[in-house]
Design a protein around this motif. Structure first.
Motif, mmCIF file in Angstrom:
data_model
loop_
_atom_site.group_PDB
_atom_site.id
_atom_site.type_symbol
_atom_site.label_atom_id
_atom_site.label_comp_id
_atom_site.label_asym_id
_atom_site.label_seq_id
_atom_site.Cartn_x
_atom_site.Cartn_y
_atom_site.Cartn_z
ATOM 1 N N ARG A 1 18.927 -45.118 -23.114
ATOM 2 C CA ARG A 1 19.980 -46.052 -23.507
ATOM 3 C C ARG A 1 19.408 -47.001 -24.554
ATOM 4 N NH1 ARG A 1 20.710 -48.337 -18.910
ATOM 5 N NH2 ARG A 1 20.486 -50.565 -19.276
ATOM 6 N N VAL A 2 20.006 -46.994 -25.724
ATOM 7 C CA VAL A 2 19.568 -47.845 -26.835
ATOM 8 C C VAL A 2 20.606 -48.936 -27.032
ATOM 9 C CG1 VAL A 2 18.939 -47.902 -29.282
ATOM 10 C CG2 VAL A 2 18.470 -45.840 -27.917
ATOM 11 N N GLU A 3 20.156 -50.178 -27.061
ATOM 12 C CA GLU A 3 21.088 -51.304 -27.163
ATOM 13 C C GLU A 3 20.689 -52.229 -28.305
ATOM 14 O OE1 GLU A 3 20.935 -53.212 -23.351
ATOM 15 O OE2 GLU A 3 22.238 -51.739 -22.383
ATOM 16 N N ASN A 4 21.561 -52.326 -29.300
ATOM 17 C CA ASN A 4 21.401 -53.295 -30.395
ATOM 18 C C ASN A 4 19.999 -53.284 -30.978
ATOM 19 O OD1 ASN A 4 23.254 -55.007 -28.065
ATOM 20 N ND2 ASN A 4 24.174 -54.522 -30.042
ATOM 21 N N LEU A 5 19.568 -52.095 -31.391
ATOM 22 C CA LEU A 5 18.201 -51.916 -31.879
ATOM 23 C C LEU A 5 18.105 -52.207 -33.378
ATOM 24 C CD1 LEU A 5 15.304 -50.886 -31.117
ATOM 25 C CD2 LEU A 5 16.066 -48.641 -31.934
ATOM 26 N N PHE A 6 17.155 -53.055 -33.718
ATOM 27 C CA PHE A 6 16.807 -53.347 -35.113
ATOM 28 C C PHE A 6 15.320 -53.036 -35.287
ATOM 29 C CE2 PHE A 6 20.407 -56.050 -34.250
ATOM 30 C CZ PHE A 6 21.114 -56.158 -35.442
ATOM 31 N N VAL A 7 14.974 -52.336 -36.365
ATOM 32 C CA VAL A 7 13.569 -52.073 -36.686
ATOM 33 C C VAL A 7 13.362 -52.390 -38.157
ATOM 34 C CG1 VAL A 7 11.680 -50.395 -36.658
ATOM 35 C CG2 VAL A 7 13.530 -50.191 -34.989
ATOM 36 N N SER A 8 12.327 -53.177 -38.437
ATOM 37 C CA SER A 8 12.080 -53.603 -39.814
ATOM 38 C C SER A 8 10.612 -53.405 -40.170
ATOM 39 C CB SER A 8 12.443 -55.082 -39.972
ATOM 40 O OG SER A 8 12.110 -55.544 -41.265
ATOM 41 N N TYR A 9 10.379 -52.873 -41.384
ATOM 42 C CA TYR A 9 9.014 -52.745 -41.892
ATOM 43 C C TYR A 9 8.610 -53.969 -42.707
ATOM 44 C CZ TYR A 9 9.144 -47.849 -40.517
ATOM 45 O OH TYR A 9 9.236 -46.679 -39.787
ATOM 46 N N ASP A 10 9.585 -54.737 -43.148
ATOM 47 C CA ASP A 10 9.308 -56.023 -43.797
ATOM 48 C C ASP A 10 10.477 -56.955 -43.508
ATOM 49 O OD1 ASP A 10 11.373 -55.831 -45.895
ATOM 50 O OD2 ASP A 10 10.103 -54.266 -46.745
ATOM 51 N N THR A 11 10.330 -58.204 -43.883
ATOM 52 C CA THR A 11 11.316 -59.208 -43.482
ATOM 53 C C THR A 11 12.654 -59.052 -44.198
ATOM 54 O OG1 THR A 11 10.364 -60.698 -45.129
ATOM 55 C CG2 THR A 11 9.583 -60.924 -42.857
ATOM 56 N N ASN A 12 12.685 -58.302 -45.279
ATOM 57 C CA ASN A 12 13.910 -58.240 -46.088
ATOM 58 C C ASN A 12 14.755 -56.997 -45.864
ATOM 59 O OD1 ASN A 12 13.242 -60.678 -47.472
ATOM 60 N ND2 ASN A 12 11.742 -59.527 -48.681
ATOM 61 N N LYS A 13 14.224 -56.007 -45.100
ATOM 62 C CA LYS A 13 14.960 -54.746 -45.009
ATOM 63 C C LYS A 13 14.824 -54.141 -43.616
ATOM 64 C CE LYS A 13 15.441 -50.196 -47.142
ATOM 65 N NZ LYS A 13 14.864 -49.205 -48.064
ATOM 66 N N PHE A 14 15.969 -53.772 -43.031
ATOM 67 C CA PHE A 14 15.969 -53.086 -41.745
ATOM 68 C C PHE A 14 16.023 -51.572 -41.981
ATOM 69 C CE2 PHE A 14 17.731 -57.204 -40.305
ATOM 70 C CZ PHE A 14 16.824 -57.457 -39.286
ATOM 71 N N ALA A 15 15.066 -50.849 -41.398
ATOM 72 C CA ALA A 15 15.111 -49.389 -41.431
ATOM 73 C C ALA A 15 16.133 -48.876 -40.426
ATOM 74 C CB ALA A 15 13.732 -48.811 -41.123
ATOM 75 N N VAL A 16 16.296 -49.614 -39.331
ATOM 76 C CA VAL A 16 17.308 -49.324 -38.311
ATOM 77 C C VAL A 16 18.035 -50.635 -38.035
ATOM 78 C CG1 VAL A 16 17.682 -48.686 -35.896
ATOM 79 C CG2 VAL A 16 16.005 -47.438 -37.275
ATOM 80 N N SER A 17 19.361 -50.609 -38.102
ATOM 81 C CA SER A 17 20.137 -51.845 -38.023
ATOM 82 C C SER A 17 21.218 -51.769 -36.952
ATOM 83 C CB SER A 17 20.770 -52.142 -39.394
ATOM 84 O OG SER A 17 21.491 -53.345 -39.362
ATOM 85 N N ASP A 18 20.984 -52.484 -35.855
ATOM 86 C CA ASP A 18 21.978 -52.673 -34.786
ATOM 87 C C ASP A 18 22.512 -51.342 -34.253
ATOM 88 O OD1 ASP A 18 23.425 -54.127 -32.998
ATOM 89 O OD2 ASP A 18 25.050 -54.632 -34.379
ATOM 90 N N VAL A 19 21.589 -50.474 -33.843
ATOM 91 C CA VAL A 19 21.971 -49.162 -33.306
ATOM 92 C C VAL A 19 22.078 -49.233 -31.786
ATOM 93 C CG1 VAL A 19 21.144 -46.797 -32.922
ATOM 94 C CG2 VAL A 19 21.053 -47.799 -35.214
ATOM 95 N N SER A 20 23.184 -48.736 -31.263
ATOM 96 C CA SER A 20 23.380 -48.606 -29.819
ATOM 97 C C SER A 20 23.862 -47.188 -29.532
ATOM 98 C CB SER A 20 24.413 -49.613 -29.299
ATOM 99 O OG SER A 20 23.959 -50.946 -29.464
ATOM 100 N N ALA A 21 23.272 -46.552 -28.523
ATOM 101 C CA ALA A 21 23.673 -45.177 -28.190
ATOM 102 C C ALA A 21 23.127 -44.805 -26.822
ATOM 103 C CB ALA A 21 23.144 -44.192 -29.230
ATOM 104 N N ASP A 22 23.870 -43.984 -26.103
ATOM 105 C CA ASP A 22 23.412 -43.384 -24.853
ATOM 106 C C ASP A 22 23.079 -41.917 -25.122
ATOM 107 O OD1 ASP A 22 23.858 -45.738 -23.527
ATOM 108 O OD2 ASP A 22 25.660 -45.078 -22.476
ATOM 109 N N ILE A 23 21.864 -41.506 -24.756
ATOM 110 C CA ILE A 23 21.426 -40.123 -24.938
ATOM 111 C C ILE A 23 21.567 -39.393 -23.610
ATOM 112 C CG2 ILE A 23 19.536 -38.617 -25.659
ATOM 113 C CD1 ILE A 23 20.447 -40.516 -27.861
ATOM 114 N N LYS A 24 22.293 -38.300 -23.620
ATOM 115 C CA LYS A 24 22.617 -37.601 -22.377
ATOM 116 C C LYS A 24 21.499 -36.661 -21.927
ATOM 117 C CE LYS A 24 27.583 -37.873 -23.182
ATOM 118 N NZ LYS A 24 27.788 -38.894 -22.147
#
Length: 260
Positions: free
Chosen positions: A14-37
């Protein structure tokens, strides 16, 4: 007359509101939510640089090997917060297979299969090791091809065999989830077909999340698909529905080959 009880399977991830950033100005992953079955194949699709491989690596915290990365949000494996599990234990529960086959070159085929145990200091009796090696290689349809060469290094194997050996090394630890990052992109069509057939069999025992650039492969193999664009999860649902009736115009244009 009593109402029948319908069991609803909890998601394996279960992924909830995931943000991943390599630097302060850019998100590689932005607010991802998903359930993996559980016991399904989930494909992550999207153009290069859209964040799909970053999302995949975040699921077992492989992204932490990169410097200056920041993560916000929550990920749960069978309702357990993955950030409250040691990274080593987590990677035993969520195994990963990479784009290019990468058997450990200094190890024999036998040693490669049980490498997860030896590298983590888990001691096994020889009979247990033997059983794990045979079962894992059988599970990936490689046992009959290599059973007489177990103590040779894996560099004599073909690319497809090496990739199946890497999958055997992953399933040897009996993970809950197998992550695959473009697992057939370095292989020829025959080897690709064997890997695809293998994944359909493996989903009976494992939950599989796979990054792929190959839309035809996603359509053939996956039960569910995610479409990512510019770090955003644009659409997520049953693969058949997404390919026949996408709900977002960006998904439709990607599937029609208008960008990617």
């Amino acid at each position: 007359m009593s109402t029948p009880i319908i069991e609803i399977k909890k998601p394996v991830l279960r992924v909830e509101n995931l943000f991943v950033s390599y630097d302060t100005n850019k998100f590689a992953v932005s607010d991802v939510s998903a359930d993996i079955k559980k016991n399904h194949i989930t494909a992550i699709m999207g153009p290069s640089g859209c964040g799909k491989s970053t999302l995949l690596r975040t699921l077992n915290r492989m992204h932490e090997l990169y410097p200056q990365i920041t993560t916000k949000g929550n990920i749960f494996l069978n309702d357990q917060d993955i950030y409250k599990i040691s990274a080593i234990e987590l990677r035993r529960k969520i195994g990963m297979v990479f784009q290019s086959p990468n058997p450990f070159p200094s190890m024999s085929i036998y040693e490669n299969v049980v490498a997860g145990y030896s590298l983590n200091g888990i001691r096994l009796k020889k009979s247990d090791r033997d059983d794990i090696v045979e079962k894992s290689l059988t599970d990936v349809a490689l046992w009959t091809e290599v059973k007489d060469s177990l103590h040779k290094r894996g560099n004599f194997l073909s690319g497809g065999q090496q990739q199946r050996l890497c999958i055997a090394r992953t399933v040897a630890l009996k993970p809950d989830v197998i992550l695959l990052d473009e697992p057939t992109s370095a292989l020829d069509p025959v080897a690709t077909s064997k890997i695809e057939e293998l994944l359909v069999v493996l989903k009976k025992d494992y939950s599989i999340v796979m990054v792929t650039h190959n839309m035809a492969q996603a359509a053939r193999l996956s039960d569910y698909s995610m479409f990512m664009y510019l770090g955003e999860l644009v659409e997520y649902g049953k693969t058949k529905d997404m390919f026949t009736n996408p709900s977002d115009k960006r998904t439709e244009e990607y599937l029609m080959g208008k960008f990617g």
